[in-house]
Design a protein around this motif. Structure first.
Motif, mmCIF file in Angstrom:
data_model
loop_
_atom_site.group_PDB
_atom_site.id
_atom_site.type_symbol
_atom_site.label_atom_id
_atom_site.label_comp_id
_atom_site.label_asym_id
_atom_site.label_seq_id
_atom_site.Cartn_x
_atom_site.Cartn_y
_atom_site.Cartn_z
ATOM 1 N N ARG A 171 0.688 -1.096 0.033
ATOM 2 C CA ARG A 171 -0.049 -0.087 0.026
ATOM 3 C C ARG A 171 0.713 1.207 -0.037
ATOM 4 O O ARG A 171 0.389 2.283 -0.396
ATOM 5 C CB ARG A 171 -1.016 0.061 1.348
ATOM 6 N N ARG A 172 2.053 1.108 0.561
ATOM 7 C CA ARG A 172 2.980 2.588 0.371
ATOM 8 C C ARG A 172 4.035 2.338 -0.482
ATOM 9 O O ARG A 172 4.886 3.307 -0.358
ATOM 10 C CB ARG A 172 3.429 2.572 1.854
ATOM 11 N N ARG A 271 -1.963 -9.765 16.778
ATOM 12 C CA ARG A 271 -1.259 -8.760 16.061
ATOM 13 C C ARG A 271 -1.457 -7.600 17.113
ATOM 14 O O ARG A 271 -2.619 -7.250 17.357
ATOM 15 C CB ARG A 271 -1.451 -8.498 14.872
ATOM 16 N N ASP A 273 -0.521 -3.344 16.787
ATOM 17 C CA ASP A 273 -0.389 -2.501 15.903
ATOM 18 C C ASP A 273 -0.355 -1.089 16.144
ATOM 19 O O ASP A 273 -0.167 -0.043 15.496
ATOM 20 C CB ASP A 273 -1.357 -2.437 14.776
ATOM 21 N N ASP A 303 5.020 1.050 11.436
ATOM 22 C CA ASP A 303 6.222 2.052 11.271
ATOM 23 C C ASP A 303 7.450 1.017 11.813
ATOM 24 O O ASP A 303 8.223 2.010 12.347
ATOM 25 C CB ASP A 303 5.882 3.379 11.819
ATOM 26 N N GLY A 325 6.123 -2.605 6.770
ATOM 27 C CA GLY A 325 6.086 -2.204 5.460
ATOM 28 C C GLY A 325 6.723 -0.945 4.739
ATOM 29 O O GLY A 325 7.701 -1.054 4.218
ATOM 30 N N THR A 326 6.038 0.209 5.149
ATOM 31 C CA THR A 326 6.608 1.442 4.616
ATOM 32 C C THR A 326 8.054 1.647 4.560
ATOM 33 O O THR A 326 8.746 1.839 3.380
ATOM 34 C CB THR A 326 6.024 2.491 5.423
HETATM 35 O O1 PRP Z 1 3.303 0.367 9.224
HETATM 36 P P1 PRP Z 1 4.078 -0.226 8.229
HETATM 37 O O2 PRP Z 1 5.220 -1.077 8.392
HETATM 38 O O3 PRP Z 1 3.613 0.676 6.849
HETATM 39 O O4 PRP Z 1 3.236 -1.781 7.941
HETATM 40 C C1 PRP Z 1 1.861 -1.711 7.393
HETATM 41 C C2 PRP Z 1 0.657 -0.939 8.095
HETATM 42 O O5 PRP Z 1 -0.229 -1.176 7.475
HETATM 43 C C3 PRP Z 1 -1.391 -1.361 8.051
HETATM 44 O O6 PRP Z 1 -2.311 -0.448 8.759
HETATM 45 P P2 PRP Z 1 -2.033 1.041 8.103
HETATM 46 O O7 PRP Z 1 -0.736 1.762 8.076
HETATM 47 O O8 PRP Z 1 -2.774 1.326 6.660
HETATM 48 O O9 PRP Z 1 -3.144 2.049 9.035
HETATM 49 P P3 PRP Z 1 -2.686 2.458 10.569
HETATM 50 O O10 PRP Z 1 -1.233 2.914 10.306
HETATM 51 O O11 PRP Z 1 -3.708 3.375 10.663
HETATM 52 O O12 PRP Z 1 -2.931 1.215 11.367
HETATM 53 C C4 PRP Z 1 -0.953 -2.079 9.205
HETATM 54 O O13 PRP Z 1 -1.792 -2.413 10.398
HETATM 55 C C5 PRP Z 1 0.647 -1.613 9.489
HETATM 56 O O14 PRP Z 1 0.368 -0.753 10.434
#
Ligand code: PRP
Ligand code: ATP
Ligand code: NIO
Ligand code: MG
Length: 488
Positions: A171-172, A271, A273, A303, A325-326
């Motif tokens: 997504r990123r 999980r 988050d 993050d 992810g990002t």
């Molecule tokens: O943080 P990253 O390393 O990029 O990993 C992917 C992120 O994508 C999803 O949520 P998203 O970020 O879309 O939404 P949120 O931050 O509001 O949970 C997930 O829950 C992670 O937080």
């Protein structure tokens, strides 16, 4: 893998900078197109202030080269290009020449998953000048990005100390191509799976996933949401516990986990988050263990990068699966590797003439000639890399390696030490001679290759610099060419 074919269904010959085509035309006009040349692709600094780099992208390079041709649509596009005066940019005879052009270069390259260092050739292309030139941009495009992401992934997996890292970046990521290539490179670097289903299909990477907050929010309560998920996917239960209150979320997960167990199924984990991941993972671990779910995993995301993961390890968190992810797929703290592709020799009247580009900054002076890299090992541990002239004096008992930037840094290696040459034959006169390993083997190779290096080179910050030197003969050649060029 055939990514180019599957995605574009066409030639990728125009995936290049326009100046490659203007040069190609001018080489052709001046009768130089078929002169033999050697170019080297290399980078100047390890990314992320790290001490190593992981090579990736060769598989795409192989596909690109095998598929290298101008199709009729490409040719008509080039044919209609006009210069300032309104005349055709390229003569018809040149367009006809491009139509007949077939990839016929020799390519030698380090294998994907190799540990590599600044200034060493990653890819060496030898062949008709015009072809070598046209390959510059696509080879850099492919190699720069995948090598960068494989390196980031390797750093992140090192920080995870053997625990699974799931790549969640789609997504990123930087568009469709960036996402697919990043998922591939992240797996090569050491990730265990991706959330990117298309990458799973195209490359055979394991795919994995949990669920999002939206699933929970679509129900009146969290417990109902967990129950419904368990009903639908009893074998895939990693419950996201932080939508409302993480501690209550873990309690609900335990409740549904118990019901699952009665049906002969096992909750895989939870999980987390958000919030303090060390604190909540430790609380969750304690609660899960007390309830008899010692094998349930604790997945963390939000993050993350190698530095936060390192810190969470120091804090003795109970996280055992890392969703990243990002910051992985965008190479957040260093968006480009900065690899370059430079002419290093050209053949005149049957003789190779080494070439250097002179610069005020010694880091920018390329390494001339037809060179390769040999890695020396001492007691099984990688000790130094020697960049050497393939046709130079390599019959010495020991070699003197001289740092290409600071010539006062020198090191000797014995000829009888264990060693290996890093550039492997990939294409000979346009024919592929290399058997590509499958992606799982490449990933295993990354791990095995990294294990051959002292941990001092692998620490995340202020790593010990691994020695890479020019063999004395090559060093002397480079110095004399620079002095000669400056005297011109
Ligand atoms: O943080 P990253 O390393 O990029 O990993 C992917 C992120 O994508 C999803 O949520 P998203 O970020 O879309 O939404 P949120 O931050 O509001 O949970 C997930 O829950 C992670 O937080
Ligand atoms: N114990 C910890 N030590 C170091 N970093 C942590 C720790 N716990 C969480 N983090 C990191 O701190 C950052 C917290 O970010 P942020 O404040 O945006 O998230 P949050 O408020 O907890 O969650 P959200 O905004 O998603 O609800 C994230 O990068 C996360 O990975
Ligand atoms: O499967 C997951 O948990 C997931 C997938 C993509 C992004 N964030 C999380
Ligand atoms: Mg987020």
């Amino acid at each position: 893998m055939k990514i180019t074919k599957d995605l574009y269904q066409s030639s990728l010959a125009l995936l290049t900078d326009f100046y490659q085509l203007t040069m190609a035309y001018a080489y052709w006009k001046s009768g130089k197109a078929e002169e033999e040349a050697v170019f080297n692709l290399f980078f100047r600094k390890n990314p992320f202030q790290g001490g190593f780099t992981i090579a990736a992208g060769l598989d795409y390079v192989i596909d690109y080269c095998r598929n290298f041709h101008f199709d009729e649509q490409d040719l008509s596009y080039l044919g209609q290009m006009k210069g300032k005066s309104g005349e055709a940019m390229f003569e018809v005879a040149f367009i006809d020449y491009l139509r007949e052009m077939r990839f016929s270069c020799d390519i030698d390259a380090v294998e994907e998953g190799s540990v590599i260092f600044p200034n060493s050739p990653l890819i060496r292309v030898k062949g008709p000048l015009i072809q070598c030139q046209l390959l510059e941009t696509p080879l850099l495009n492919i190699t720069n990005f995948q090598t960068l992401i494989a390196t980031k992934a390797a750093r992140i997996t090192l920080a995870a100390k053997g625990e699974d890292v799931l790549e969640f970046g789609l997504r990123r990521a930087q568009g469709i191509d960036g996402a697919l290539a990043a998922s591939r490179a992240a797996y090569i670097g050491g990730c265990s799976a991706t959330s990117n289903v298309m990458a799973g299909k195209l490359f055979g990477i394991p795919v994995s996933g949990t669920h999002a907050h939206s699933w929970i929010m679509s129900f009146d309560s969290e417990i109902e949401a967990f129950k419904a998920y368990a009903e639908a996917l009893p074998d895939n239960c990693v419950f996201l516990v932080d939508t409302y209150d993480t501690i209550k979320g873990v309690e609900h997960a335990i409740e549904v986990g118990k019901a699952l167990r009665e049906k002969g199924k096992e909750m895989l984990g939870v999980r987390i988050d958000s919030g303090d991941l060390a604190y909540y993972s430790n609380r969750a671990r304690q609660m899960l263990d007390e309830a008899g779910f010692e094998n349930a995993k604790i997945v963390a995301s939000n993050d993350l990068d190698e530095h936060i993961m390192f810190s969470l390890k120091v804090q003795e968190s109970s996280i055992n699966v890392w969703g990243v992810g990002t910051k992985l797929v965008t190479a957040y703290d260093q968006p480009a590797l900065g690899a370059v592709y430079k002419l290093s020799a050209i053949k005149k009247e049957g003789k190779w003439i080494p070439k250097v580009k002179v610069s005020q900054q010694s880091i920018k002076i390329n390494i001339p000639g037809f060179h390769n890299v040999r890695r020396f090992y001492k007691n099984g541990v990688a000790n130094a890399d020697m960049i050497f002239l393939e046709n130079g004096t390599n019959d010495k008992k020991e070699f003197l390696l001289i740092d290409p930037i600071d010539p006062t840094k020198r090191k000797k290696v014995g000829k009888d030490w264990d060693s290996e040459v890093l550039l492997k034959n990939i294409f000979v006169k346009g024919e592929k001679v290399y058997q590509r390993p499958d992606i799982h083997t490449i990933r295993e190779n990354t791990k095995a290759n990294l294990a051959k290096f002292d941990k001092a080179h692998k620490r995340l910050v202020n790593p010990h610099i691994y020695a890479v030197g020019l063999e004395e003969t090559l060093y002397n050649l480079r110095t004399s060419l620079v002095l000669e060029a400056k005297a011109k």
